[in-house]
Design an enzyme around this catalytic site. Sequence first.
Site, mmCIF file in Angstrom:
data_model
loop_
_atom_site.group_PDB
_atom_site.id
_atom_site.type_symbol
_atom_site.label_atom_id
_atom_site.label_comp_id
_atom_site.label_asym_id
_atom_site.label_seq_id
_atom_site.Cartn_x
_atom_site.Cartn_y
_atom_site.Cartn_z
ATOM 1 N N TYR A 147 0.817 -1.214 0.000
ATOM 2 C CA TYR A 147 0.000 0.000 0.000
ATOM 3 C C TYR A 147 0.850 1.263 0.000
ATOM 4 O O TYR A 147 0.364 2.336 -0.343
ATOM 5 C CB TYR A 147 -0.959 0.019 1.203
ATOM 6 C CG TYR A 147 -2.054 -1.039 1.132
ATOM 7 C CD1 TYR A 147 -1.961 -2.126 0.278
ATOM 8 C CD2 TYR A 147 -3.179 -0.948 1.933
ATOM 9 C CE1 TYR A 147 -2.939 -3.090 0.222
ATOM 10 C CE2 TYR A 147 -4.179 -1.906 1.888
ATOM 11 C CZ TYR A 147 -4.050 -2.978 1.025
ATOM 12 O OH TYR A 147 -5.027 -3.929 0.979
ATOM 13 N N LYS A 197 2.908 -15.754 4.018
ATOM 14 C CA LYS A 197 2.806 -16.493 2.756
ATOM 15 C C LYS A 197 4.238 -16.826 2.313
ATOM 16 O O LYS A 197 4.674 -16.468 1.213
ATOM 17 C CB LYS A 197 2.058 -15.617 1.723
ATOM 18 C CG LYS A 197 1.738 -16.301 0.405
ATOM 19 C CD LYS A 197 0.661 -17.356 0.471
ATOM 20 C CE LYS A 197 0.495 -18.055 -0.863
ATOM 21 N NZ LYS A 197 -0.476 -19.188 -0.792
ATOM 22 N N ASP A 229 -3.783 -17.844 3.270
ATOM 23 C CA ASP A 229 -4.966 -18.430 2.624
ATOM 24 C C ASP A 229 -5.634 -19.448 3.553
ATOM 25 O O ASP A 229 -6.854 -19.490 3.689
ATOM 26 C CB ASP A 229 -4.624 -19.026 1.245
ATOM 27 C CG ASP A 229 -3.339 -19.833 1.216
ATOM 28 O OD1 ASP A 229 -2.644 -19.916 2.255
ATOM 29 O OD2 ASP A 229 -3.028 -20.403 0.155
ATOM 30 N N ASP A 253 -5.608 -6.130 5.889
ATOM 31 C CA ASP A 253 -6.760 -5.440 5.320
ATOM 32 C C ASP A 253 -7.833 -6.473 4.956
ATOM 33 O O ASP A 253 -9.018 -6.327 5.291
ATOM 34 C CB ASP A 253 -6.307 -4.664 4.069
ATOM 35 C CG ASP A 253 -7.402 -3.791 3.494
ATOM 36 O OD1 ASP A 253 -8.353 -3.462 4.226
ATOM 37 O OD2 ASP A 253 -7.310 -3.444 2.296
ATOM 38 N N ASP A 257 -11.478 -7.609 7.235
ATOM 39 C CA ASP A 257 -12.835 -7.544 6.679
ATOM 40 C C ASP A 257 -13.518 -8.908 6.794
ATOM 41 O O ASP A 257 -14.732 -8.985 7.035
ATOM 42 C CB ASP A 257 -12.819 -7.113 5.210
ATOM 43 C CG ASP A 257 -12.989 -5.607 5.039
ATOM 44 O OD1 ASP A 257 -12.538 -4.858 5.925
ATOM 45 O OD2 ASP A 257 -13.575 -5.174 4.026
HETATM 46 C C1 IPM Z 1 -9.134 -0.211 5.909
HETATM 47 C C2 IPM Z 1 -9.560 0.342 4.585
HETATM 48 C C3 IPM Z 1 -8.402 1.143 4.018
HETATM 49 C C4 IPM Z 1 -7.225 0.207 3.847
HETATM 50 C C5 IPM Z 1 -8.684 1.882 2.711
HETATM 51 C C6 IPM Z 1 -9.927 2.707 2.793
HETATM 52 C C7 IPM Z 1 -7.491 2.703 2.276
HETATM 53 O O1 IPM Z 1 -9.957 -0.671 3.730
HETATM 54 O O2 IPM Z 1 -8.795 0.584 6.804
HETATM 55 O O3 IPM Z 1 -9.132 -1.426 6.065
HETATM 56 O O4 IPM Z 1 -7.127 -0.460 2.820
HETATM 57 O O5 IPM Z 1 -6.412 0.147 4.736
HETATM 58 MG MG MG Z 2 -10.058 -2.536 4.646
#
Ligand code: IPM
Ligand code: MG
Length: 368
Positions: A147, A197, A229, A253, A257
């Site tokens: 990133y 990984k 994974d 990230d 989620d």
């Molecule tokens: C998070 C979000 C951010 C990331 C984005 C919005 C830049 O998805 O905080 O997880 O990828 O870190």
């Molecule tokens: Mg995110």
Amino acid sequence: MTNAYKIAVLPGDAIGPEIMAQALRVFDVVRQHRDVEFELIECPFGASAYFSHGQAFPEETKVVCDQVDAILKGPVGLSHAESLKIPVEEQAERGAILPLRARYNTFANFRPIFLSKDMAHFSPLKPEIIRDGIDILLIRELVGGLYFGAKERGTNDAGLRYVKETLEYDEAQIRQVQRVAFEQAQLRKKRLHNIHKSNVLLSSVLWNEVLEEVRVDYPDVEVVHLLVDAAATALCLNPGQFDVMVMENMFGDILSDQGGGILGSLGLMPSACIGPDKAYYEPSHGSAPDIAGQNIANPYSMIGSVAMMLEMSFAMADESRAVWDAMRSVFEAGYSTADLSAGGSAKVVSTDEFGDRVMARLDELLAN
Ligand code: IPM
Ligand code: MG
């Protein structure tokens, strides 16, 4: 002597201001019961800031953030169509969030994945998989890797468009976040899942080498290595095996989620972003433009981010616990927000109403 804290408040875009309004009520309740003052300074940030100030992370916001004791940030970003009106480099992710992380070097991102046993009905997982609830602390490296690496795009000799993004870590960056994870593991169940990984990526080979060096200082912590994974599958099939997990930026990230997914909603995912001198707190989710302005967004992750701030920036662990308990008690009493599918008997409450119930309970808890 009264403790006084200065907090920069960045409400953000879409549902940001709605859920922020509820989260800020926590400071009012706490100050009524404790000898503490909170000075809240609201600043423009995100897509709305681009339209009002020409920059997603305006200079005046930087000046305030530099001075305060902690930063509370709402979700930012607009719908895809609206984002197209903003130059790529000023879009909220690239123009605001990543620069905020870089400015304060918030390398350690704490993302609790928590669901009490009595909230288990929110999860899409079966009760026999959830058993006593879910209680994981995912620690994500937040300022390195893909990133933040150098990027390039162009046309190659064959006339094809190409892109190149760089995944770079040095051992100091790896070590500092791993130390944080080991320390947290020591405070919890003394088990650390190292997610990597290394069968493919050289960055993971270095990551694991450094981990072997770091772990020497934490002999009481059991380390479990798991490929990223496989970790994705394990989070669904047996989340109870995890206590603290540590991983690099992109893995974190994605898996965080997924953490929201096993809880039943990203709306249940607050986070803390910790740097050497400054920390900021934010929901892990986006700004949900599709439901903005309807008073139906779940403010849990925003209120939870305040709970994390109280504990981690202001050493107010008891008050932080009370905020968590207040939110749990509302859900456990049979209420839910619209993002959570709670089954037949649950009563769905609005953003404001959830806030009302949480603040009423918090008031009781802090009075005792
Ligand atoms: C998070 C979000 C951010 C990331 C984005 C919005 C830049 O998805 O905080 O997880 O990828 O870190
Ligand atoms: Mg995110």
